[in-house]
Every structure is written in C-alpha cells, then in structure tokens.
Design an enzyme around this catalytic site. Sequence first.
Site, mmCIF file in Angstrom:
data_model
loop_
_atom_site.group_PDB
_atom_site.id
_atom_site.type_symbol
_atom_site.label_atom_id
_atom_site.label_comp_id
_atom_site.label_asym_id
_atom_site.label_seq_id
_atom_site.Cartn_x
_atom_site.Cartn_y
_atom_site.Cartn_z
ATOM 1 N N LYS A 1 5.796 6.625 6.700
ATOM 2 C CA LYS A 1 4.904 6.291 7.690
ATOM 3 C C LYS A 1 6.574 4.845 8.353
ATOM 4 O O LYS A 1 7.501 4.302 7.429
ATOM 5 C CB LYS A 1 4.842 4.605 6.745
ATOM 6 C CG LYS A 1 2.927 4.442 7.407
ATOM 7 C CD LYS A 1 3.395 3.115 5.372
ATOM 8 C CE LYS A 1 2.018 3.265 5.247
ATOM 9 N NZ LYS A 1 1.520 2.724 4.160
ATOM 10 N N ASP B 1 -6.346 -5.771 -1.996
ATOM 11 C CA ASP B 1 -5.394 -6.409 -2.126
ATOM 12 C C ASP B 1 -5.234 -6.702 -3.508
ATOM 13 O O ASP B 1 -4.468 -7.064 -4.370
ATOM 14 C CB ASP B 1 -4.421 -7.101 -1.196
ATOM 15 C CG ASP B 1 -4.184 -6.056 0.239
ATOM 16 O OD1 ASP B 1 -4.531 -4.591 0.256
ATOM 17 O OD2 ASP B 1 -4.128 -5.583 0.936
ATOM 18 N N TYR C 1 1.378 1.992 13.092
ATOM 19 C CA TYR C 1 1.763 2.830 12.354
ATOM 20 C C TYR C 1 1.779 4.618 12.592
ATOM 21 O O TYR C 1 0.926 5.087 13.474
ATOM 22 C CB TYR C 1 0.841 2.704 11.363
ATOM 23 C CG TYR C 1 0.410 1.481 10.236
ATOM 24 C CD1 TYR C 1 1.363 0.725 9.013
ATOM 25 C CD2 TYR C 1 -0.507 0.603 10.334
ATOM 26 C CE1 TYR C 1 0.489 0.388 7.991
ATOM 27 C CE2 TYR C 1 -0.757 -0.769 10.480
ATOM 28 C CZ TYR C 1 -0.149 -0.609 8.859
ATOM 29 O OH TYR C 1 0.148 -1.822 8.564
ATOM 30 N N HIS D 1 0.270 -1.247 0.344
ATOM 31 C CA HIS D 1 0.141 0.384 -0.258
ATOM 32 C C HIS D 1 0.612 1.152 0.196
ATOM 33 O O HIS D 1 1.845 1.065 0.509
ATOM 34 C CB HIS D 1 -0.439 -0.216 1.183
ATOM 35 C CG HIS D 1 -1.758 -1.346 1.363
ATOM 36 N ND1 HIS D 1 -2.423 -1.682 2.154
ATOM 37 C CD2 HIS D 1 -2.176 -1.833 0.142
ATOM 38 C CE1 HIS D 1 -2.880 -2.989 1.858
ATOM 39 N NE2 HIS D 1 -3.371 -2.473 0.746
HETATM 40 C C1 LIG Z 1 -5.499 2.574 6.067
HETATM 41 C C2 LIG Z 1 -7.115 2.848 6.400
HETATM 42 C C3 LIG Z 1 -8.023 2.307 6.497
HETATM 43 N N1 LIG Z 1 -9.642 2.001 6.596
HETATM 44 C C4 LIG Z 1 -10.133 1.396 6.357
HETATM 45 C C5 LIG Z 1 -11.068 0.553 5.242
HETATM 46 C C6 LIG Z 1 -11.195 -0.845 5.328
HETATM 47 O O1 LIG Z 1 -12.638 -0.587 6.072
HETATM 48 C C7 LIG Z 1 -10.463 -1.034 6.986
HETATM 49 C C8 LIG Z 1 -9.637 -2.035 6.643
HETATM 50 O O2 LIG Z 1 -8.519 -1.290 5.610
HETATM 51 P P1 LIG Z 1 -6.962 -1.863 4.879
HETATM 52 O O3 LIG Z 1 -7.539 -3.079 3.941
HETATM 53 O O4 LIG Z 1 -6.406 -1.105 4.074
HETATM 54 O O5 LIG Z 1 -6.103 -2.378 5.709
HETATM 55 P P2 LIG Z 1 -4.331 -2.278 6.104
HETATM 56 O O6 LIG Z 1 -4.441 -3.355 4.985
HETATM 57 O O7 LIG Z 1 -4.466 -3.376 7.001
HETATM 58 O O8 LIG Z 1 -4.110 -1.188 5.192
HETATM 59 C C9 LIG Z 1 -2.810 -1.094 5.453
HETATM 60 O O9 LIG Z 1 -1.505 -1.877 5.001
HETATM 61 C C10 LIG Z 1 -0.492 -1.633 5.341
HETATM 62 C C11 LIG Z 1 0.320 -2.618 4.468
HETATM 63 C C12 LIG Z 1 0.223 -0.592 5.218
HETATM 64 O O10 LIG Z 1 0.762 -0.280 5.053
HETATM 65 C C13 LIG Z 1 -0.411 0.985 6.179
HETATM 66 O O11 LIG Z 1 -0.576 1.859 5.624
HETATM 67 C C14 LIG Z 1 -2.301 0.585 5.652
HETATM 68 O O12 LIG Z 1 -2.519 0.660 4.024
HETATM 69 O O13 LIG Z 1 -9.998 0.122 7.197
HETATM 70 C C15 LIG Z 1 -9.449 3.328 7.133
HETATM 71 O O14 LIG Z 1 -10.537 3.918 7.909
HETATM 72 N N2 LIG Z 1 -8.405 4.180 7.658
HETATM 73 C C16 LIG Z 1 -7.142 3.964 7.887
HETATM 74 O O15 LIG Z 1 -6.495 4.673 7.674
#
Ligand SMILES: Cc1cn([C@H]2C[C@H](O)[C@@H](COP(=O)(O)OP(=O)(O)O[C@H]3O[C@@H](C)C(=O)[C@@H](O)[C@H]3O)O2)c(=O)[nH]c1=O
Length: 182
Positions: free
Chosen positions: A72, A166, A132, A62
């Site tokens: 980050k 993903d 993070y 991401h």
């Molecule tokens: C990242 C993020 C997600 N969300 C929401 C979106 C979705 O409904 C839920 C889960 O999101 P994701 O599937 O993107 O979560 P995740 O896969 O854990 O996303 C994370 O992955 C790693 C690898 C990173 O580097 C991070 O910065 C972030 O992108 O949370 C937020 O509300 N705020 C946020 O800052």
Amino acid sequence: MLQKIETAIADCYLLKPKKLTDNRGYFIKHFQKEMFNGIGLDFCPTESYFSISHQGVLRGLHFQTPPFEHGKLVTCIQGTVLDVVCDLRMGSPTYGKCASFELGEETHESVFIPAGLAHGFYVTSIQSTLLYNVTTSYAPESDTGIAWDSIPFDWPNQQPIISARDAAFARLDAFKSPFTFK
Ligand SMILES: Cc1cn([C@H]2C[C@H](O)[C@@H](COP(=O)(O)OP(=O)(O)O[C@H]3O[C@@H](C)C(=O)[C@@H](O)[C@H]3O)O2)c(=O)[nH]c1=O
C-alpha cells in the site's frame, strides 16, 4: 525525484517527493513505476482510492489477509494525519512494533507499506484526504483489521471517532497472524 527514508520497520519506507513549484502552484509525482524501481521498490498498483475524514476520526488498523494481501502506498493530499503502521509478520524482528508518520499537505510525503503490516491513521486537521494505491483489488472477505487501541502506540486521542467495524476488531495479542516475514 523521490527520496526513500528507512523506518523502524523493515521494508516500510517514508517517501519524500520533489515539489516542482511555479507561479501557479506546484506539481508532485508521487508514483511512477520506473521511479520506484530506481529506488529499489517493485510496486505495481492495481487499485487507487481515497477517503475524506473529519478531525478526530481514526480509521484502522486495516489489512487484507492472504491470498489477497497487498502492499500500500499512502499519501495525505489534504489536511494532516498521524499515520501508523504495525508489523504483523511472524518472524519479523519488529513483530508487534509500530512506526508513525506525520503526513500532510505541506510535504505530501507518502508511506510505502509492505503486505503484512496493519495500517491506520488519526486526523489532526479540520479535514483530511488520504489517497491509497494498493497492489491487489479490494477483497471484502479478506479485508480485516486489529483494534486501534491494542497496539503499543500512544494515540493523541483516547476517544476518537471510529466505525462500528473498527471497534469490533480483535486485539493484537489475540490475533493469529497469517503473515510471515520474508
Ligand atoms: C477499502 C474499501 C472499502 N469499500 C467500502 C466498504 C464500506 O462500505 C466503505 C468504507 O469502508 P471502510 O470503513 O473499510 O473504509 P476505511 O476505514 O477508510 O478503509 C481504509 O482504512 C485505511 C486505514 C486503510 O488502510 C485502507 O486500506 C482502507 O482499509 O467502503 C469498498 O467498496 N472498497 C474498498 O476498497
């Protein structure tokens, strides 16, 4: 208080904190603005969050695109993960190259990831918690990624548990990068 280790990718560092141990356990300060300035890192987080994942999960890779790109700081505070970054900065001598780090609850090392790198991780323990700190707030319209299996990295599991989002990301070789190496 913090040791900065160069990595294969410019501006990306492994940070080793000092553990202050006593009869109760230990104390670690993994971020302080002045401490980061002292090792040459200008880092001002605006948001902090964590995720908990099961063994075999792979999250990523991401990043947020401009104008909401962010630096980050990633720290595994429980369990262990294999943390991976991939350089997406056009003009970088390491464009498309990866670096990986075994992060975990023994050392609590962090990875400092500049804007323009994709980030992901694979969970190697029963469960892991990844913390993070990021420099710009979550911007869903610019939150995107590249396919985990399109980078030059030999993941320990070819069938990890991943999200539908993903699984749908573009592959590295088809990705038009909006990032430039400064
Ligand atoms: C990242 C993020 C997600 N969300 C929401 C979106 C979705 O409904 C839920 C889960 O999101 P994701 O599937 O993107 O979560 P995740 O896969 O854990 O996303 C994370 O992955 C790693 C690898 C990173 O580097 C991070 O910065 C972030 O992108 O949370 C937020 O509300 N705020 C946020 O800052």
